[in-house]
Design an enzyme around this catalytic site. Sequence first.
Site, short mmCIF file in Angstrom:
data_model
loop_
_atom_site.label_atom_id
_atom_site.label_comp_id
_atom_site.label_asym_id
_atom_site.label_seq_id
_atom_site.Cartn_x
_atom_site.Cartn_y
_atom_site.Cartn_z
N VAL A 1 -0.84 6.13 -30.75
CA VAL A 1 0.53 6.55 -31.04
C VAL A 1 1.09 7.26 -29.82
CG1 VAL A 1 2.00 7.94 -32.55
CG2 VAL A 1 -0.02 6.77 -33.49
N ASP A 2 2.15 6.71 -29.24
CA ASP A 2 2.68 7.23 -27.99
C ASP A 2 4.20 7.25 -28.03
OD1 ASP A 2 3.19 8.03 -25.43
OD2 ASP A 2 2.35 6.27 -24.45
N SER A 3 4.77 8.44 -28.26
CA SER A 3 6.23 8.57 -28.30
C SER A 3 6.84 8.43 -26.91
CB SER A 3 6.62 9.91 -28.91
OG SER A 3 6.14 10.98 -28.12
N GLY A 4 6.01 8.43 -25.87
CA GLY A 4 6.52 8.24 -24.51
C GLY A 4 6.62 6.78 -24.11
N ALA B 1 1.70 2.75 -21.31
CA ALA B 1 2.16 3.72 -22.30
C ALA B 1 3.52 4.26 -21.96
CB ALA B 1 1.15 4.86 -22.43
#
Length: 343
Positions: free
Chosen positions: A211-214, A337
């Site tokens: 999970v990578d909001s970036g 990412a």
Amino acid sequence: MQLTVTTEDDKIVSVDVDPGTVVENLKAILEAETDIPSATQAVVFNGRELQNSDVLSACGVADGDLLMVLRRPPPGGGNALATAADGAAVDPGAFQRHIRADAPTMQQIRNGNPALAQAVMNDDPAPMQALLRQSHLARQRQEEARNQEIDLLNSDPFDMEAQRKIENAIRQKNVDENYETAMETTPEAFGSVTMLYVDVEVNGHPLKAFVDSGAQMTIMSLGCAMRLGLERLIDSRWQGVAKGVGTQKIIGRVHRAPIKVAGSILPCAITVLEKEQDMDFIFGLDMLKRHQCSIDLKDNLLKIETIGKSIPFLGESELPSFAKAMGEPEEAAAGAAGASGGG
């Protein structure tokens, strides 16, 4: 000279002191002004903690300067990592228990100082205490050698090369003192942060998704798409370049793939990268926003508002081997990412 002193709770006081005042005496004055016991004060000037024996003027403190006072636990007063003047632990048992219970710090010690790691695990604290004293003595000798070198260089103040070496020595001293202060007051900052993974199913295949909001897009590699049986759905018209830390070629896009999260199916568009990477699948910002997700670090959950469900982040033992404590993502994976498409 008049100095302005600020505390952690934003209290500001002004004190009048002589330039020749030593820091220990300044702390006594500040104790009366701030109610912070002198034994727990850390006086910081220009990002460097001043030692009790330092003279204010010799540290560059001048009239009108700003100092900060930080509060730290008193020696032996609840700080398990407190050390005595000779570098040994004030409470060896508490020191050992604290380090043993902190897995990232313990791993860091194993990597950097295996002998100390073995001593920490020894029920007899004597070997650990001896190693801590040796380390402290070695730092003292390095400091003495550095000061002797500066004194030698100062013998000719017009030698530009000597002045450059003095500047480098002072800068390194500040870096070392800053590091030691951080190790003493915030040792947890030197541990690794567990990456955020959740269990999902993509096209019926179980997968650990990062999970990578970036990451602007939800991403998988071509190899992963082939393993999941999605290569036939890749639309090559959506080619481009993913840019982040480095670049990767985007070979296309799967416009709609079935992803099961917390027992519910979420339709998802997936950008496919050409090169294989450690992170098989990156749950990016596009999916997080579309499904109104919240990353709850307090309860260690990924909350998905559109389906009214939450899913726990995986524990360290459940992560892919490269993503566990002390491991860092490969540069290519980090590049993916942080990817944003271009084409």
